[in-house]
Design an enzyme around this catalytic site. Structure first.
Site, short mmCIF file in Angstrom:
data_model
loop_
_atom_site.label_atom_id
_atom_site.label_comp_id
_atom_site.label_asym_id
_atom_site.label_seq_id
_atom_site.Cartn_x
_atom_site.Cartn_y
_atom_site.Cartn_z
N GLU A 51 6.88 40.45 90.67
CA GLU A 51 7.93 40.20 91.43
C GLU A 51 6.75 38.54 92.06
O GLU A 51 6.05 38.73 92.63
CB GLU A 51 8.76 40.59 92.02
CG GLU A 51 9.86 39.71 92.58
CD GLU A 51 10.39 38.75 91.69
OE1 GLU A 51 11.26 37.95 92.14
OE2 GLU A 51 11.25 39.35 90.76
N ASN B 124 2.27 36.69 89.57
CA ASN B 124 3.02 35.29 89.12
C ASN B 124 1.98 36.04 87.25
O ASN B 124 1.19 34.84 86.80
CB ASN B 124 2.53 34.05 88.87
CG ASN B 124 2.95 32.32 87.93
OD1 ASN B 124 3.63 32.92 87.34
ND2 ASN B 124 3.22 31.69 88.40
N CYS C 26 13.87 40.92 81.11
CA CYS C 26 15.38 41.45 81.71
C CYS C 26 16.02 40.06 82.06
O CYS C 26 15.14 40.07 83.80
CB CYS C 26 15.47 42.73 82.58
SG CYS C 26 14.32 44.23 81.84
N ASP D 258 14.78 34.13 84.00
CA ASP D 258 15.60 32.47 84.56
C ASP D 258 16.19 31.98 82.67
O ASP D 258 14.42 31.54 81.91
CB ASP D 258 14.56 31.92 85.08
CG ASP D 258 15.23 30.16 85.30
OD1 ASP D 258 16.29 30.25 85.60
OD2 ASP D 258 15.08 29.43 86.50
N THR E 47 19.72 47.33 85.66
CA THR E 47 19.25 46.09 86.77
C THR E 47 20.90 45.65 87.23
O THR E 47 21.89 45.49 86.76
CB THR E 47 18.53 44.78 85.65
OG1 THR E 47 20.15 44.80 84.61
CG2 THR E 47 17.78 45.53 84.63
N GLU F 47 20.95 42.39 88.15
CA GLU F 47 21.79 41.44 86.50
C GLU F 47 22.74 41.90 85.99
O GLU F 47 23.98 41.13 85.74
CB GLU F 47 20.61 40.76 86.12
CG GLU F 47 19.71 39.35 87.58
CD GLU F 47 21.00 38.61 87.85
OE1 GLU F 47 22.13 38.01 86.99
OE2 GLU F 47 21.06 38.55 88.81
#
Length: 283
Positions: A117, A158, A178, A181, A256, A258
């Site tokens: 992350e 990253n 998952c 963006d 998840t 989201e």
């Protein structure tokens, strides 16, 4: 006049084994992957200290061996980091608050699972939750789960820039992408987590037979990911019974943060899975 305590103070006030609260770890939903995020990363995978993240899997020398004995160095490699009894095999790229990680951990108790992350506060939340769950489900606790969450952790990274710095060739068996963006504007498509270049990096770190799992609520992004993976010679799409029977797909679809939000809002989820193919023999 003294104001309310800062978020950092509130985070630090919790006791060992107490679960972190998301409200103290809120951060912007997305981060620019091309910005300089002042990240720390190993020069090669062998230099990564995984012992801090999975202490239960650190290889140790017998306690009877004197520390000044040369054999005592056998628990560290040439980079001075602890040797591990297992390697990370599952990576959740852009793991958010870790819903998928903590759902997979007890289902794959013998497998090291890692979340990656880019956001600082969100990474810290996942790390603190992993520590709390390990305390709550330790062997002497009233309730335990397979693995006791010793097999799950998170790092700030990253992956668009540094994925091969963390993983050896053919190390991973599963990668999860998952609800990434979507970067709707055409000029932003270069920042999407799936591309021809990035797919080659996924192919490098994945073992033959390993799978990349994708899910999104944006149909255009779903079609983009399918198009780019199907066009890559190292991947083939998984369909039919193999897809239906895959437990990881079921967990990814429901666990998840989201995914749960999409469910609450009555939205659609688009799932696609791709298998790492065997490399052709050299001519």
């Amino acid at each position: 006049m003294v104001g309310p305590p800062k978020k950092r103070q509130k985070r630090d006030d919790k006791q060992e084994g107490q679960m972190p609260q998301k409200k103290f770890y809120r951060q912007r939903a997305h981060a620019n992957p091309f910005s300089d995020h002042d990240l720390t990363y190993p020069e090669i995978p062998a230099a990564m200290n995984w012992g801090d993240h999975y202490p239960a899997y650190v290889a140790t020398v017998p306690a009877a061996v004197p520390k000044d004995d040369p054999i005592a160095t056998e628990d560290r490699n040439e980079y001075g980091v602890p040797r591990m009894t297992k390697q990370v095999e599952v990576a959740d790229i852009g793991c958010g608050f870790g819903g998928l990680l903590f759902a997979l951990a007890p289902k794959m108790p013998e497998t090291l699972i890692l979340g990656l992350e880019i956001r600082t506060s969100v990474t810290e939340f996942v790390q603190e939750k992993a520590k709390a769950l390990r305390v709550q489900h330790s062997s002497d606790a009233a309730e335990t789960v397979p693995g006791g969450y010793q097999n799950v952790s998170c790092i700030r990274a990253n992956t668009m820039k540094f994925l091969p710095n963390f993983f050896e060739k053919a190390q991973l068996s599963k990668i999860f992408l998952c609800f990434p963006d979507p970067h709707f504007k055409a000029r932003k498509h270069k920042a999407r987590i799936v591309s021809t270049t990035l797919n080659s990096e996924y192919a490098f770190v994945m073992r033959p037979g390993g799978k990349v799992y994708t899910i999104t609520d944006v149909e255009d992004l779903h079609m983009w990911m399918v198009e780019h993976f199907e066009a890559h010679p190292s991947f083939g799409r998984v369909e039919g019974d193999e897809l239906e029977d895959d437990e990881a797909v079921k967990v990814m679809t429901t666990e998840t943060e989201e995914g749960k939000k999409v469910e609450r809002n009555g939205g659609k989820k688009f799932v696609a899975v791709f298998k790492r193919l065997e490399d052709p023999p050299w001519p």
